[in-house]
Motif scaffolding. Structure first.
Motif, PDB file in Angstrom:
ATOM      1  N   ASN A 133      18.114-115.586  88.007  1.00 11.47           N
ATOM      2  CA  ASN A 133      18.186-115.122  89.400  1.00 11.47           C
ATOM      3  C   ASN A 133      17.856-113.644  89.597  1.00 11.47           C
ATOM      4  O   ASN A 133      17.849-113.175  90.731  1.00 11.47           O
ATOM      5  CB  ASN A 133      19.592-115.368  89.961  1.00 11.47           C
ATOM      6  CG  ASN A 133      19.928-116.825  90.043  1.00 11.47           C
ATOM      7  OD1 ASN A 133      19.499-117.512  90.958  1.00 11.47           O
ATOM      8  ND2 ASN A 133      20.677-117.323  89.071  1.00 11.47           N
ATOM      9  N   GLY A 134      17.641-112.898  88.524  1.00  8.13           N
ATOM     10  CA  GLY A 134      17.389-111.470  88.648  1.00  8.13           C
ATOM     11  C   GLY A 134      18.687-110.690  88.823  1.00  8.13           C
ATOM     12  O   GLY A 134      19.774-111.188  88.503  1.00  8.13           O
ATOM     13  N   PRO A 135      18.607-109.469  89.357  1.00  7.69           N
ATOM     14  CA  PRO A 135      19.800-108.633  89.537  1.00  7.69           C
ATOM     15  C   PRO A 135      20.838-109.330  90.423  1.00  7.69           C
ATOM     16  O   PRO A 135      20.491-110.004  91.398  1.00  7.69           O
ATOM     17  CB  PRO A 135      19.264-107.373  90.215  1.00  7.69           C
ATOM     18  CG  PRO A 135      17.808-107.342  89.862  1.00  7.69           C
ATOM     19  CD  PRO A 135      17.379-108.788  89.777  1.00  7.69           C
ATOM     20  N   LEU A 136      22.105-109.128  90.060  1.00  8.07           N
ATOM     21  CA  LEU A 136      23.211-109.792  90.758  1.00  8.07           C
ATOM     22  C   LEU A 136      24.228-108.795  91.282  1.00  8.07           C
ATOM     23  O   LEU A 136      24.220-107.631  90.906  1.00  8.07           O
ATOM     24  CB  LEU A 136      23.933-110.761  89.802  1.00  8.07           C
ATOM     25  CG  LEU A 136      23.083-111.813  89.111  1.00  8.07           C
ATOM     26  CD1 LEU A 136      23.917-112.582  88.096  1.00  8.07           C
ATOM     27  CD2 LEU A 136      22.455-112.755  90.122  1.00  8.07           C
ATOM     28  N   MET A 137      25.124-109.296  92.105  1.00 11.90           N
ATOM     29  CA  MET A 137      26.256-108.528  92.616  1.00 11.90           C
ATOM     30  C   MET A 137      27.440-109.476  92.764  1.00 11.90           C
ATOM     31  O   MET A 137      27.260-110.695  92.800  1.00 11.90           O
ATOM     32  CB  MET A 137      25.928-107.921  93.972  1.00 11.90           C
ATOM     33  CG  MET A 137      25.679-108.961  95.056  1.00 11.90           C
ATOM     34  SD  MET A 137      25.401-108.301  96.700  1.00 11.90           S
ATOM     35  CE  MET A 137      27.020-107.723  97.120  1.00 11.90           C
ATOM     36  N   PHE A 138      28.634-108.929  92.842  1.00 16.75           N
ATOM     37  CA  PHE A 138      29.843-109.713  93.077  1.00 16.75           C
ATOM     38  C   PHE A 138      30.558-109.194  94.313  1.00 16.75           C
ATOM     39  O   PHE A 138      30.532-108.006  94.600  1.00 16.75           O
ATOM     40  CB  PHE A 138      30.814-109.592  91.891  1.00 16.75           C
ATOM     41  CG  PHE A 138      30.443-110.444  90.716  1.00 16.75           C
ATOM     42  CD1 PHE A 138      31.019-111.690  90.538  1.00 16.75           C
ATOM     43  CD2 PHE A 138      29.526-109.997  89.786  1.00 16.75           C
ATOM     44  CE1 PHE A 138      30.679-112.480  89.459  1.00 16.75           C
ATOM     45  CE2 PHE A 138      29.182-110.769  88.699  1.00 16.75           C
ATOM     46  CZ  PHE A 138      29.759-112.024  88.528  1.00 16.75           C
ATOM     47  N   HIS A 139      31.198-110.119  95.004  1.00 17.52           N
ATOM     48  CA  HIS A 139      32.095-109.750  96.088  1.00 17.52           C
ATOM     49  C   HIS A 139      33.347-110.601  95.944  1.00 17.52           C
ATOM     50  O   HIS A 139      33.251-111.824  95.803  1.00 17.52           O
ATOM     51  CB  HIS A 139      31.456-109.972  97.460  1.00 17.52           C
ATOM     52  CG  HIS A 139      32.235-109.345  98.560  1.00 17.52           C
ATOM     53  ND1 HIS A 139      33.319-109.955  99.156  1.00 17.52           N
ATOM     54  CD2 HIS A 139      32.110-108.125  99.150  1.00 17.52           C
ATOM     55  CE1 HIS A 139      33.819-109.147 100.067  1.00 17.52           C
ATOM     56  NE2 HIS A 139      33.104-108.030 100.087  1.00 17.52           N
ATOM     57  N   GLN A 140      34.497-109.943  95.947  1.00 20.26           N
ATOM     58  CA  GLN A 140      35.762-110.666  95.846  1.00 20.26           C
ATOM     59  C   GLN A 140      36.053-111.300  97.195  1.00 20.26           C
ATOM     60  O   GLN A 140      36.280-110.606  98.179  1.00 20.26           O
ATOM     61  CB  GLN A 140      36.891-109.717  95.440  1.00 20.26           C
ATOM     62  CG  GLN A 140      38.263-110.348  95.440  1.00 20.26           C
ATOM     63  CD  GLN A 140      38.469-111.348  94.328  1.00 20.26           C
ATOM     64  OE1 GLN A 140      37.820-111.274  93.306  1.00 20.26           O
ATOM     65  NE2 GLN A 140      39.361-112.277  94.524  1.00 20.26           N
TER      66      GLN A 140
END
Length: 126
Positions: free
Chosen positions: A23-30
């Protein structure tokens, strides 16, 4: 040595790497509890729009980890550890089709750890 606000298990880091490869670069959000309780949700970087009401706690596996400021008020005295378990959650997080889901384990910071906390990340860029 600064104490991190968010860390990840080896299993979580391995899954993050696998998700980055596809998926390429990722991020997280709680998550604040909307779809699957309060759980970390993984998105392609920038797909979840963050703003002034979000706090960046740090990074795991090279991915920024955000949480809503209101929720952070409840969690600011704890270290979050992202782990992974079998079972399909009902969220929009990238790992769900793989039959696993990220989840949070937490521990309260000691008074000594609170004094050594890594500062919050200034960047709001997801």
């Amino acid at each position: 040595m600064a104490i991190k606000r968010v860390i990840a298990t080896e299993a979580a880091l391995s899954l993050i790497q696998k998700l980055q490869e596809s998926n390429g670069p990722l991020m997280f959000h709680q998550s604040g509890g909307c779809c699957d309780g309060s759980q970390p949700m993984c998105f392609p970087k920038g797909e979840f729009k963050t703003g002034n009401s979000d706090v960046c706690l740090g990074e795991i596996g090279g991915c920024a980890f955000f949480m809503g400021a209101d929720q952070f008020e409840y969690w600011k005295h704890t270290q979050l550890e992202v782990d992974v378990t079998k079972g399909r959650g009902s969220s929009f997080s990238l790992e769900i089709p793989l039959g696993v889901r990220f989840y949070i384990k937490s521990k309260l910071f000691s008074d000594e750890e609170l004094e050594l906390l890594e500062p919050l990340t200034e960047s709001k860029e997801a």
